[in-house]
Design a protein around this motif. Structure first.
Motif, short mmCIF file in Angstrom:
data_model
loop_
_atom_site.label_atom_id
_atom_site.label_comp_id
_atom_site.label_asym_id
_atom_site.label_seq_id
_atom_site.Cartn_x
_atom_site.Cartn_y
_atom_site.Cartn_z
N ASP A 12 29.78 79.07 105.15
CA ASP A 12 28.99 80.03 106.17
C ASP A 12 29.50 79.92 107.62
OD1 ASP A 12 27.46 81.17 104.16
OD2 ASP A 12 25.78 79.92 104.70
N GLN A 13 30.09 78.49 107.91
CA GLN A 13 30.32 78.25 109.34
C GLN A 13 31.81 78.88 109.57
OE1 GLN A 13 28.32 76.72 111.66
NE2 GLN A 13 29.84 77.22 113.05
N LEU A 14 32.61 78.57 108.40
CA LEU A 14 33.77 79.48 108.51
C LEU A 14 33.90 80.90 108.76
CD1 LEU A 14 36.06 77.67 105.95
CD2 LEU A 14 36.61 77.38 108.39
N GLN A 15 32.90 81.49 107.94
CA GLN A 15 32.80 82.96 108.25
C GLN A 15 32.52 83.35 109.55
OE1 GLN A 15 30.02 84.72 105.21
NE2 GLN A 15 30.17 86.59 106.33
N LYS A 16 31.35 82.55 110.01
CA LYS A 16 31.08 82.99 111.56
C LYS A 16 32.10 82.69 112.48
CE LYS A 16 26.42 81.50 110.67
NZ LYS A 16 25.15 80.61 110.69
#
Length: 137
Positions: A12-16
């Motif tokens: 999720d953090q990578l996507q953001k």
């Protein structure tokens, strides 16, 4: 049992971060309007499969060109992520085209066509529902 696995939180953090970085930091003119639709991280956090979509540019040539640009920028993006997220090891980024949005739009238009043809067909039948063959009394 934990509610979210660590790999899910990292994904999720990578996507953001990737969504912001691709839009603001990658300065290649060949790159179109890329949207990061999802990220899957391997269990050992060694790889991250980044799924992207292209807005309005879904020809096979443009898809291939955009993926090539992203692949070339993967090292730069990985370095930027290392500065922004505290991880011991930043996953290697692998980019993939996500067809689900295009497929969803195609299915949606097919459903809409079917609904309109049903309405047209029922409208033709509905004009003669009283059964008198269209004669008025």
């Amino acid at each position: 049992m934990r509610e979210f696995k660590r790999t899910d939180r990292v994904a999720d953090q990578l996507q953001k971060e990737l969504a912001v970085l691709i839009q603001r930091e990658v300065k290649d003119p060949r790159l179109g309007m890329v949207t990061v639709s999802g990220v899957e991280v391997s269990r050992d956090l060694g790889y991250a499969d980044v799924h992207v979509t292209l807005l309005g540019e879904d020809t096979p040539e443009r898809i291939k060109e955009n993926l090539k640009v992203l692949k070339q920028a993967a090292g730069f993006l990985r370095g930027q992520i290392a500065k922004r997220i505290k991880l011991r090891h930043v996953p290697e980024l692998r980019f993939h085209y996500d067809e689900s949005v295009v497929r969803g739009q195609r299915l949606s238009s097919l459903i809409e066509e079917a609904v309109q043809s049903d309405r047209a067909r029922s409208g033709e039948q509905g004009d003669d529902e009283d059964g008198d063959g269209g004669e008025s009394r």
